[in-house]
Design a protein around this motif. Structure first.
Motif, mmCIF file in Angstrom:
data_model
loop_
_atom_site.group_PDB
_atom_site.id
_atom_site.type_symbol
_atom_site.label_atom_id
_atom_site.label_comp_id
_atom_site.label_asym_id
_atom_site.label_seq_id
_atom_site.Cartn_x
_atom_site.Cartn_y
_atom_site.Cartn_z
ATOM 1 N N SER A 72 16.665 16.859 20.628
ATOM 2 C CA SER A 72 16.009 16.990 19.342
ATOM 3 C C SER A 72 15.156 18.451 19.317
ATOM 4 C CB SER A 72 15.080 15.978 18.861
ATOM 5 O OG SER A 72 14.080 15.754 19.814
ATOM 6 N N ASN A 73 14.808 19.036 20.650
ATOM 7 C CA ASN A 73 14.015 20.185 20.491
ATOM 8 C C ASN A 73 14.855 21.387 20.141
ATOM 9 O OD1 ASN A 73 12.869 22.798 21.724
ATOM 10 N ND2 ASN A 73 11.470 21.248 22.691
ATOM 11 N N LEU A 74 14.229 22.156 19.122
ATOM 12 C CA LEU A 74 14.993 23.219 18.504
ATOM 13 C C LEU A 74 15.692 24.210 19.312
ATOM 14 C CD1 LEU A 74 12.883 24.331 15.302
ATOM 15 C CD2 LEU A 74 15.151 23.382 15.190
ATOM 16 N N ALA A 103 3.222 21.486 15.616
ATOM 17 C CA ALA A 103 2.918 21.030 14.081
ATOM 18 C C ALA A 103 1.713 21.724 13.511
ATOM 19 C CB ALA A 103 2.904 19.563 14.197
ATOM 20 N N GLY A 105 1.627 24.469 11.777
ATOM 21 C CA GLY A 105 1.893 25.555 10.485
ATOM 22 C C GLY A 105 2.258 27.014 10.798
ATOM 23 N N GLY A 108 5.794 27.156 15.859
ATOM 24 C CA GLY A 108 6.111 27.022 17.228
ATOM 25 C C GLY A 108 7.595 26.534 17.656
ATOM 26 N N ASP A 112 10.420 28.882 19.443
ATOM 27 C CA ASP A 112 11.358 28.654 20.692
ATOM 28 C C ASP A 112 12.930 28.895 20.604
ATOM 29 O OD1 ASP A 112 8.910 27.943 21.934
ATOM 30 O OD2 ASP A 112 9.017 25.968 21.589
ATOM 31 N N SER A 260 2.212 24.938 6.569
ATOM 32 C CA SER A 260 2.017 23.614 5.813
ATOM 33 C C SER A 260 0.754 23.108 6.604
ATOM 34 C CB SER A 260 3.082 22.897 6.220
ATOM 35 O OG SER A 260 3.435 23.166 7.628
HETATM 36 P P1 ATP Z 1 6.564 25.422 10.679
HETATM 37 O O1 ATP Z 1 5.440 26.228 10.609
HETATM 38 O O2 ATP Z 1 7.816 26.032 10.961
HETATM 39 O O3 ATP Z 1 6.447 24.394 9.457
HETATM 40 P P2 ATP Z 1 5.079 23.833 12.498
HETATM 41 O O4 ATP Z 1 4.647 25.058 13.509
HETATM 42 O O5 ATP Z 1 4.184 23.165 11.826
HETATM 43 O O6 ATP Z 1 6.506 24.478 12.077
HETATM 44 P P3 ATP Z 1 6.359 22.881 14.953
HETATM 45 O O7 ATP Z 1 5.308 23.441 16.125
HETATM 46 O O8 ATP Z 1 7.600 23.771 14.849
HETATM 47 O O9 ATP Z 1 5.671 22.836 13.740
HETATM 48 O O10 ATP Z 1 6.776 21.484 15.267
HETATM 49 C C1 ATP Z 1 7.112 20.508 14.412
HETATM 50 C C2 ATP Z 1 7.996 19.342 14.948
HETATM 51 O O11 ATP Z 1 9.110 19.806 15.611
HETATM 52 C C3 ATP Z 1 7.153 18.838 16.428
HETATM 53 O O12 ATP Z 1 6.200 17.876 15.990
HETATM 54 C C4 ATP Z 1 8.074 18.304 17.360
HETATM 55 O O13 ATP Z 1 8.384 17.019 17.288
HETATM 56 C C5 ATP Z 1 9.222 19.111 16.830
HETATM 57 N N1 ATP Z 1 10.030 20.341 17.792
HETATM 58 C C6 ATP Z 1 11.107 20.454 18.026
HETATM 59 N N2 ATP Z 1 11.136 21.457 19.061
HETATM 60 C C7 ATP Z 1 10.061 21.756 19.106
HETATM 61 C C8 ATP Z 1 9.645 22.777 20.042
HETATM 62 N N3 ATP Z 1 10.378 23.685 20.841
HETATM 63 N N4 ATP Z 1 8.244 23.206 19.978
HETATM 64 C C9 ATP Z 1 7.422 22.319 19.413
HETATM 65 N N5 ATP Z 1 7.842 21.291 18.713
HETATM 66 C C10 ATP Z 1 9.148 21.390 18.619
#
Ligand code: ATP
Length: 306
Positions: A72-74, A103, A105, A108, A112, A260
């Motif tokens: 599920s990791n990107l 998560a 915003g 992250g 990756d 977000s």
């Molecule tokens: P965005 O700003 O794009 O909406 P974000 O920064 O709020 O994203 P991310 O850190 O990308 O959020 O993580 C959101 C969710 O994605 C995490 O809670 C995690 O379960 C999942 N996830 C999948 N791959 C990754 C990764 N490589 N690093 C962090 N989270 C990941």
């Protein structure tokens, strides 16, 4: 020359503007956003693995807690696209060293994915253009193309159609992070709830912001920061309002929830002001970790080979 491993450094983003259009029939919103890549980085390493081991993913670093290490990791999904589409070896050791809040915003996970795309392109000498890499990135998530391009750019569509912006100046940021993330879909849902019954215009980029960026005028950039998701993020996490207020009290040029949320980004005049605000925030008792960063910085780029 044939490498066994490549390391790519990829930045976090803040949204200087995030304009969210009405909810469309497909469940998405049309966006117009202005991204800035900032000096908070994840390092993404991809190595050729032993035959038969498949994709392995290891995660370390200050913000690794809670990041899934499965399919599920990107980053994993990005590798899978290359294995299926380009027939590269399926045995890959991917290592993520995370500094970007999860998560938060700040894109992250998208960073990756962008890192894996640039690393695999280099490791397997695919020689894809930036456009081709960004197109693959947009299949994985709307923030991935910007992770590849970096700098300052306008994002349209779902934020994935990137146009680089010509701008001047360096911008200094203080980032107030939260121990607990906010789910992006939940924030959009709350935004729709708060806007129920209102007529929402199509999103447009802010002339005031673009003019300020072209002039390198940080004071005007601070005044022009805007985020249509901020009310929703604050509604789900009321403490964010207190944090935003500290910024105005201590002379930030502008304060905004990043994307977000729940990370709050404060634009300040220089490094000294950044330090002053860091002290004020940490003695307030309402903020978790605090980071300082500057931008714009380049997108995903190779920093080491072996
Ligand atoms: P965005 O700003 O794009 O909406 P974000 O920064 O709020 O994203 P991310 O850190 O990308 O959020 O993580 C959101 C969710 O994605 C995490 O809670 C995690 O379960 C999942 N996830 C999948 N791959 C990754 C990764 N490589 N690093 C962090 N989270 C990941």
């Amino acid at each position: 020359m044939r490498y066994n491993g490549v390391t790519v450094r990829v930045p976090a983003k803040v949204n200087l503007q995030l304009a969210v259009g009405p909810l469309a029939d497909d469940g998405y919103h049309e966006l117009t956003t202005v991204f800035q890549a900032i000096s908070l980085f994840d390092d993404v390493s991809v190595r050729r693995g032993k035959v038969g081991t498949g994709i392995t993913l290891t995660i370390s670093g200050a913000t690794s807690h809670g990041v899934p290490s499965d399919a599920s990791n990107l980053a994993y999904k990005a590798a899978q696209i290359f294995i299926n589409r380009f027939g590269i070896s399926p045995d890959l050791e991917i290592a993520l060293k995370k500094e970007i809040p999860v998560a938060g915003g700040m894109a992250g996970g998208s960073a990756d994915a962008a890192g894996v795309i640039v690393a695999i392109d280099s490791l397997f000498e695919l020689q894809l253009s930036r456009d081709e890499m960004e197109k693959i990135g947009s299949e994985l998530g709307s923030d991935v193309p910007f992770g590849i391009s970096g700098g300052i750019a306008i994002g349209r569509g779902r934020g994935d159609q990137i146009t680089p912006a010509l701008t001047k100046g360096q911008y200094y940021w203080v980032l107030a992070m939260s121990g607990q993330g906010l789910s992006t879909p939940a924030v959009y849902q709350e935004c729709d709830r708060l806007r129920a019954g209102m007529s929402i215009a199509r999103p447009q980029s802010s002339d005031a912001l673009m003019q300020a960026l072209r002039a390198g005028d940080a004071v005007s950039v601070g005044k022009a920061l805007s985020n249509d998701l901020q009310a929703a993020a604050c509604s789900l996490r009321p403490a964010l309002r207190l944090i935003l207020d500290i910024g105005s009290e201590y002379g930030a040029l502008g304060s905004i929830v990043s994307g977000s949320g729940p990370t709050v980004a404060f634009l300040v005049a220089d490094e000294e002001k950044a330090l002053d605000l860091t002290v004020a925030l940490s003695s307030s008792g309402v903020v978790g970790d605090i980071a300082r960063a500057y931008g714009p910085v380049p997108g995903a780029r190779v920093v080491a080979t072996s």
